[in-house]
Design a protein around this motif. Sequence first.
Motif, PDB file in Angstrom:
ATOM      1  N   LYS A 231       6.101  -8.920   3.736  1.00 40.44           N
ATOM      2  CA  LYS A 231       6.504  -7.716   3.007  1.00 40.44           C
ATOM      3  C   LYS A 231       5.422  -7.303   2.009  1.00 40.44           C
ATOM      4  CE  LYS A 231      10.219  -5.621   0.366  1.00 40.44           C
ATOM      5  NZ  LYS A 231      11.575  -5.775  -0.170  1.00 40.44           N
ATOM      6  N   ASP A 232       4.870  -8.262   1.285  1.00 39.18           N
ATOM      7  CA  ASP A 232       3.775  -7.960   0.348  1.00 39.18           C
ATOM      8  C   ASP A 232       2.569  -7.398   1.093  1.00 39.18           C
ATOM      9  OD1 ASP A 232       5.284  -8.918  -1.817  1.00 39.18           O
ATOM     10  OD2 ASP A 232       4.452 -10.945  -1.627  1.00 39.18           O
ATOM     11  N   ASP A 233       2.230  -8.040   2.202  1.00 37.15           N
ATOM     12  CA  ASP A 233       1.102  -7.570   3.016  1.00 37.15           C
ATOM     13  C   ASP A 233       1.343  -6.140   3.498  1.00 37.15           C
ATOM     14  OD1 ASP A 233      -0.134 -10.032   2.745  1.00 37.15           O
ATOM     15  OD2 ASP A 233       0.275 -10.682   4.803  1.00 37.15           O
ATOM     16  N   LEU A 234       2.564  -5.883   3.976  1.00 35.41           N
ATOM     17  CA  LEU A 234       2.881  -4.540   4.470  1.00 35.41           C
ATOM     18  C   LEU A 234       2.788  -3.504   3.362  1.00 35.41           C
ATOM     19  CD1 LEU A 234       5.884  -4.899   6.933  1.00 35.41           C
ATOM     20  CD2 LEU A 234       3.625  -3.968   7.405  1.00 35.41           C
ATOM     21  N   ASN A 235       3.324  -3.810   2.206  1.00 35.00           N
ATOM     22  CA  ASN A 235       3.257  -2.853   1.100  1.00 35.00           C
ATOM     23  C   ASN A 235       1.806  -2.581   0.700  1.00 35.00           C
ATOM     24  OD1 ASN A 235       5.902  -1.948   0.628  1.00 35.00           O
ATOM     25  ND2 ASN A 235       6.419  -3.877  -0.382  1.00 35.00           N
ATOM     26  N   ARG A 236       0.999  -3.602   0.681  1.00 39.76           N
ATOM     27  CA  ARG A 236      -0.425  -3.415   0.379  1.00 39.76           C
ATOM     28  C   ARG A 236      -1.094  -2.560   1.454  1.00 39.76           C
ATOM     29  NH1 ARG A 236      -2.540  -8.468   0.712  1.00 39.76           N
ATOM     30  NH2 ARG A 236      -4.334  -7.967   1.946  1.00 39.76           N
ATOM     31  N   ALA A 237      -0.793  -2.836   2.715  1.00 45.37           N
ATOM     32  CA  ALA A 237      -1.386  -2.086   3.826  1.00 45.37           C
ATOM     33  C   ALA A 237      -0.904  -0.636   3.844  1.00 45.37           C
ATOM     34  CB  ALA A 237      -1.062  -2.774   5.154  1.00 45.37           C
ATOM     35  N   LEU A 238       0.384  -0.418   3.598  1.00 46.43           N
ATOM     36  CA  LEU A 238       0.920   0.942   3.562  1.00 46.43           C
ATOM     37  C   LEU A 238       0.314   1.746   2.413  1.00 46.43           C
ATOM     38  CD1 LEU A 238       4.660   0.194   4.401  1.00 46.43           C
ATOM     39  CD2 LEU A 238       3.098   1.616   5.768  1.00 46.43           C
ATOM     40  N   ALA A 239       0.182   1.118   1.256  1.00 47.30           N
ATOM     41  CA  ALA A 239      -0.430   1.798   0.104  1.00 47.30           C
ATOM     42  C   ALA A 239      -1.866   2.188   0.425  1.00 47.30           C
ATOM     43  CB  ALA A 239      -0.371   0.894  -1.126  1.00 47.30           C
ATOM     44  N   GLU A 240      -2.592   1.310   1.079  1.00 46.78           N
ATOM     45  CA  GLU A 240      -3.984   1.608   1.453  1.00 46.78           C
ATOM     46  C   GLU A 240      -4.048   2.732   2.486  1.00 46.78           C
ATOM     47  OE1 GLU A 240      -8.104   1.378   1.524  1.00 46.78           O
ATOM     48  OE2 GLU A 240      -6.726   0.426   0.107  1.00 46.78           O
ATOM     49  N   LEU A 241      -3.175   2.663   3.481  1.00 43.19           N
ATOM     50  CA  LEU A 241      -3.165   3.668   4.546  1.00 43.19           C
ATOM     51  C   LEU A 241      -2.806   5.055   4.010  1.00 43.19           C
ATOM     52  CD1 LEU A 241      -3.383   3.972   7.715  1.00 43.19           C
ATOM     53  CD2 LEU A 241      -0.900   3.771   7.729  1.00 43.19           C
ATOM     54  N   THR A 242      -1.941   5.113   3.008  1.00 44.25           N
ATOM     55  CA  THR A 242      -1.452   6.400   2.504  1.00 44.25           C
ATOM     56  C   THR A 242      -1.998   6.726   1.113  1.00 44.25           C
ATOM     57  OG1 THR A 242       0.564   5.373   1.604  1.00 44.25           O
ATOM     58  CG2 THR A 242       0.667   6.219   3.876  1.00 44.25           C
ATOM     59  N   ARG A 243      -3.086   6.113   0.711  1.00 40.39           N
ATOM     60  CA  ARG A 243      -3.622   6.292  -0.649  1.00 40.39           C
ATOM     61  C   ARG A 243      -4.018   7.735  -0.963  1.00 40.39           C
ATOM     62  NH1 ARG A 243      -7.772   3.875   2.126  1.00 40.39           N
ATOM     63  NH2 ARG A 243      -9.746   4.993   2.111  1.00 40.39           N
ATOM     64  N   SER A 244      -4.350   8.529   0.056  1.00 37.33           N
ATOM     65  CA  SER A 244      -4.743   9.919  -0.195  1.00 37.33           C
ATOM     66  C   SER A 244      -3.539  10.842  -0.375  1.00 37.33           C
ATOM     67  CB  SER A 244      -5.627  10.439   0.940  1.00 37.33           C
ATOM     68  OG  SER A 244      -4.897  10.455   2.143  1.00 37.33           O
ATOM     69  N   ARG A 245      -2.346  10.360  -0.136  1.00 34.84           N
ATOM     70  CA  ARG A 245      -1.130  11.170  -0.301  1.00 34.84           C
ATOM     71  C   ARG A 245      -0.734  11.220  -1.777  1.00 34.84           C
ATOM     72  NH1 ARG A 245       2.920   9.729   4.691  1.00 34.84           N
ATOM     73  NH2 ARG A 245       1.385  10.030   6.330  1.00 34.84           N
ATOM     74  N   GLU A 246       0.008  12.255  -2.104  1.00 37.20           N
ATOM     75  CA  GLU A 246       0.504  12.388  -3.475  1.00 37.20           C
ATOM     76  C   GLU A 246       1.370  11.191  -3.854  1.00 37.20           C
ATOM     77  OE1 GLU A 246       3.406  15.490  -5.643  1.00 37.20           O
ATOM     78  OE2 GLU A 246       1.676  16.387  -4.606  1.00 37.20           O
TER      79      GLU A 246
ATOM     80  N   GLN B 223      -6.280  -4.747   9.447  1.00 40.98           N
ATOM     81  CA  GLN B 223      -5.551  -5.029  10.683  1.00 40.98           C
ATOM     82  C   GLN B 223      -4.396  -4.040  10.862  1.00 40.98           C
ATOM     83  OE1 GLN B 223      -4.577  -9.093   9.694  1.00 40.98           O
ATOM     84  NE2 GLN B 223      -5.896  -9.888  11.338  1.00 40.98           N
ATOM     85  N   PHE B 224      -3.678  -3.764   9.779  1.00 42.04           N
ATOM     86  CA  PHE B 224      -2.563  -2.823   9.873  1.00 42.04           C
ATOM     87  C   PHE B 224      -3.059  -1.440  10.268  1.00 42.04           C
ATOM     88  CE2 PHE B 224       0.434   0.337   8.364  1.00 42.04           C
ATOM     89  CZ  PHE B 224       1.618  -0.141   8.901  1.00 42.04           C
TER      90      PHE B 224
ATOM     91  N   THR C 125       8.150  -4.393  12.732  1.00 41.15           N
ATOM     92  CA  THR C 125       8.097  -3.564  13.922  1.00 41.15           C
ATOM     93  C   THR C 125       7.635  -2.171  13.547  1.00 41.15           C
ATOM     94  OG1 THR C 125       9.929  -4.802  14.897  1.00 41.15           O
ATOM     95  CG2 THR C 125       9.487  -2.623  15.826  1.00 41.15           C
ATOM     96  N   LEU C 126       6.775  -1.598  14.375  1.00 36.46           N
ATOM     97  CA  LEU C 126       6.459  -0.174  14.313  1.00 36.46           C
ATOM     98  C   LEU C 126       7.276   0.467  15.420  1.00 36.46           C
ATOM     99  CD1 LEU C 126       2.557  -0.238  14.010  1.00 36.46           C
ATOM    100  CD2 LEU C 126       4.232   0.006  12.176  1.00 36.46           C
ATOM    101  N   LEU C 127       7.942   1.575  15.111  1.00 37.99           N
ATOM    102  CA  LEU C 127       8.694   2.249  16.170  1.00 37.99           C
ATOM    103  C   LEU C 127       8.722   3.751  15.939  1.00 37.99           C
ATOM    104  CD1 LEU C 127      11.885   3.146  15.356  1.00 37.99           C
ATOM    105  CD2 LEU C 127      12.082   0.698  15.206  1.00 37.99           C
ATOM    106  N   THR C 128       8.871   4.453  17.047  1.00 37.55           N
ATOM    107  CA  THR C 128       8.981   5.909  17.047  1.00 37.55           C
ATOM    108  C   THR C 128      10.113   6.306  17.973  1.00 37.55           C
ATOM    109  OG1 THR C 128       6.619   6.221  16.679  1.00 37.55           O
ATOM    110  CG2 THR C 128       7.795   8.060  17.653  1.00 37.55           C
ATOM    111  N   PRO C 129      11.096   7.066  17.479  1.00 38.85           N
ATOM    112  CA  PRO C 129      12.138   7.555  18.376  1.00 38.85           C
ATOM    113  C   PRO C 129      11.547   8.507  19.419  1.00 38.85           C
ATOM    114  CG  PRO C 129      12.690   7.940  16.058  1.00 38.85           C
ATOM    115  CD  PRO C 129      11.287   7.491  16.105  1.00 38.85           C
TER     116      PRO C 129
END
Length: 158
Positions: A4-19, A123-124, A62-66
């Motif tokens: 969970k910590d890794d994911l939050n760090r990775a998500l923050a990095e991936l979306t850092r340019s967003r508001e 990796q994420f 899991t990554l998923l898309t409907p």
Amino acid sequence: MTVKDDLNRALAELTRSRETPVSLDEQGWAQLVLPMPPGMTKQGGPQLIIEVVLSKTGNYFTLLTPLAVLDGKPSAEFFQALLYRQFSADQVEGGGFGLGAGGERDRLVALCHWPLAAITPEQFSALFRNFVKATLALIREVKEMARREPALVLIYPD
């Protein structure tokens, strides 16, 4: 660190340019909304929705898309084609299909499980890019399936 910590760090990095950068909520879920590439849907069509879901144990995500919802019971041939189609990773760009309860109707999703105890932001990011590529290929696959299976209601129609 936990997954969970890794994911939050990775998500923050991936979306850092967003508001507002993306992070997992209390239930271990996050959603990223991306524009669809030109040619995938009509002008102004739906956006690509990617969900990040931490497992209940916290050991996997899991990554998923409907992709579609099931309106009625699909044929046995549909389920057989679905299973055979994803047997070879090359046929589905490394992604897979899954069926899950989604409110009043079940939904067909593109998915990818991460089975390791850790993930870096790099990796994420690579996994995310590959999953988006696989999802776009699976959207095309499901459009073909829907031509023969009336129980499929596409989320990303033409």
